[in-house]
Design a protein around this motif. Sequence first.
Motif, mmCIF file in Angstrom:
data_model
loop_
_atom_site.group_PDB
_atom_site.id
_atom_site.type_symbol
_atom_site.label_atom_id
_atom_site.label_comp_id
_atom_site.label_asym_id
_atom_site.label_seq_id
_atom_site.Cartn_x
_atom_site.Cartn_y
_atom_site.Cartn_z
ATOM 1 N N PHE A 270 13.248 28.045 -17.363
ATOM 2 C CA PHE A 270 11.869 27.824 -16.929
ATOM 3 C C PHE A 270 11.547 26.320 -16.914
ATOM 4 O O PHE A 270 11.069 25.770 -15.925
ATOM 5 N N THR B 244 6.520 20.108 -25.701
ATOM 6 C CA THR B 244 6.801 19.644 -27.056
ATOM 7 C C THR B 244 8.167 18.972 -27.130
ATOM 8 O O THR B 244 8.301 17.854 -27.653
ATOM 9 N N THR B 245 9.191 19.657 -26.621
ATOM 10 C CA THR B 245 10.524 19.077 -26.715
ATOM 11 C C THR B 245 10.585 17.765 -25.933
ATOM 12 O O THR B 245 11.184 16.792 -26.387
ATOM 13 N N TRP C 115 12.085 35.286 -28.931
ATOM 14 C CA TRP C 115 12.100 34.126 -28.075
ATOM 15 C C TRP C 115 13.427 34.041 -27.324
ATOM 16 O O TRP C 115 14.493 34.115 -27.933
ATOM 17 N N MET D 183 -0.191 23.815 -29.370
ATOM 18 C CA MET D 183 0.117 25.127 -28.810
ATOM 19 C C MET D 183 -1.166 25.831 -28.375
ATOM 20 O O MET D 183 -1.259 26.363 -27.265
ATOM 21 N N GLU D 184 -2.144 25.790 -29.247
ATOM 22 C CA GLU D 184 -3.420 26.435 -28.956
ATOM 23 C C GLU D 184 -4.053 25.844 -27.696
ATOM 24 O O GLU D 184 -4.512 26.566 -26.805
ATOM 25 N N VAL E 48 3.685 29.874 -23.000
ATOM 26 C CA VAL E 48 4.398 29.515 -24.232
ATOM 27 C C VAL E 48 5.621 28.668 -23.895
ATOM 28 O O VAL E 48 5.924 27.687 -24.575
ATOM 29 N N ARG E 49 6.279 29.020 -22.816
ATOM 30 C CA ARG E 49 7.441 28.231 -22.406
ATOM 31 C C ARG E 49 7.036 26.826 -21.991
ATOM 32 O O ARG E 49 7.749 25.859 -22.252
ATOM 33 N N ALA E 50 5.886 26.731 -21.366
ATOM 34 C CA ALA E 50 5.375 25.413 -20.977
ATOM 35 C C ALA E 50 5.077 24.570 -22.209
ATOM 36 O O ALA E 50 5.371 23.369 -22.254
ATOM 37 N N TYR E 51 4.511 25.217 -23.211
ATOM 38 C CA TYR E 51 4.241 24.510 -24.473
ATOM 39 C C TYR E 51 5.543 23.999 -25.093
ATOM 40 O O TYR E 51 5.644 22.840 -25.517
ATOM 41 N N PHE E 52 6.548 24.860 -25.095
ATOM 42 C CA PHE E 52 7.846 24.496 -25.644
ATOM 43 C C PHE E 52 8.433 23.316 -24.857
ATOM 44 O O PHE E 52 8.940 22.331 -25.430
ATOM 45 N N LEU E 53 8.329 23.408 -23.540
ATOM 46 C CA LEU E 53 8.797 22.328 -22.674
ATOM 47 C C LEU E 53 8.106 21.002 -22.999
ATOM 48 O O LEU E 53 8.752 19.962 -23.189
ATOM 49 N N ASP F 238 4.952 32.409 -19.712
ATOM 50 C CA ASP F 238 5.198 31.102 -19.116
ATOM 51 C C ASP F 238 4.411 30.009 -19.829
ATOM 52 O O ASP F 238 4.885 28.877 -19.950
ATOM 53 N N LEU G 214 -1.986 26.791 -24.545
ATOM 54 C CA LEU G 214 -2.132 28.203 -24.181
ATOM 55 C C LEU G 214 -3.512 28.477 -23.589
ATOM 56 O O LEU G 214 -3.649 29.167 -22.571
#
Lengths: 210, 210
Positions: free
Chosen positions: B196, A142-143, B188, A117-118, A135-140, A133, A121
Amino acid sequence: MAKARKRPTLTREGLLNEALSMIDRDGADALSMRRLAARFGVTPMALYRHVGGKRDLLHAVAGMVVDRIAYPIEGGDWRSSVAGCFQALRATCLRHPGVVPLIEQADALPASIFRPMEIVLAALRDAGLGEQDAVRAYFLLTTFTIGQVSYQTRGWATGVDAAEAARHGRLDADAFPNAARAAPRQEWDFDASFAFGLSVILSGLAGRIG
Amino acid sequence: MAKARKRPTLTREGLLNEALSMIDRDGADALSMRRLAARFGVTPMALYRHVGGKRDLLHAVAGMVVDRIAYPIEGGDWRSSVAGCFQALRATCLRHPGVVPLIEQADALPASIFRPMEIVLAALRDAGLGEQDAVRAYFLLTTFTIGQVSYQTRGWATGVDAAEAARHGRLDADAFPNAARAAPRQEWDFDASFAFGLSVILSGLAGRIG
DNA sequence: ACCTGAACACCGTTCAAGT
DNA sequence: ACCTGAACACCGTTCAAGT
């Protein structure tokens, strides 16, 4: 009849390592408190001196693996630091397939779980993407990464494997012409598929920046 | 002490429906053969007349949910048919959170599980993408969608939740400055995050085509 | 401090028996 | 054909006892 090892003392670290190697060898389902105790020639209850309970044991094993991930030192453009980070995550997950579900389910993990994440970001902020965005990219990412690994380690999820289904006649070529044609083409290359996905995501992100 | 219902006869369909509603209500761990039998006021072994065993039961429940997904009728450009397909997949998964792991683990699922694959392959082939890349794109979209849902339904995987970690002091602002700053910003929004991610993936794919 | 032993409340499933 | 009852081989965990 597994031979019981004689050990001088039972330690938390010893338990975790043995648990990890049992999971790596036979899968997470094969690990039970009683079987783990037997590996040390000890009563099940002896474990509870060192290990809160089964949940605690599993979380701790997941934590060990998470801490073991060697993220590449940063530098270079944002694309390569992001890519390197998730390649590293994927690589260790593939080395401990049975642990992946434990990581997904763990209530608490070591802080090092936030390294990806770090990195994402920092890299995306420098590249000029907004924080939300990013953070959303990180979530994307990761999943995507964990998902790819999960499917790979249980053999491209047997239930969803089109090639398997085609071989067993479960995939009707009339109802699903494209799937039926594509499925049995060649062996599935998970590495290439991961690289493809990662690169698609990165160029999609680049579009939001440039 | 749950009251046992009197039922005229035990049917496979009745078992599956009750099992699904138990999973929806209390999670997959709360479902056991013995508890399910009790719901019908019946001996555990009575279930085995209708249901191969627990694995069979779980696969069948997963299959029911998979069959229930209402994919939008095709038409329009490739972006909207692909998007609509995975939005539909996500929507039903969110309605049956406890079933998602069962779908991931099922050895066999109904052929309708290949609908998204079919839709993606058809759409992307028409758009001009190569077949191998189209299959990889399908894999990418699937792992992404299921992954997002998995994380969402167990509360953004408690172990990986930066906001949670920040609240409990597990997220050191010196070691992880960006993560610590971004984490507690706002609630969130999973819908927005999914939108996104989907849009990033689609524009990444568009780059491979144009 | 560390481990044992017996016990409790659960599991999924087999097998033989009832109706 | 459909369900019961007792049993088996497992679980994780508690609690009191040993050393």
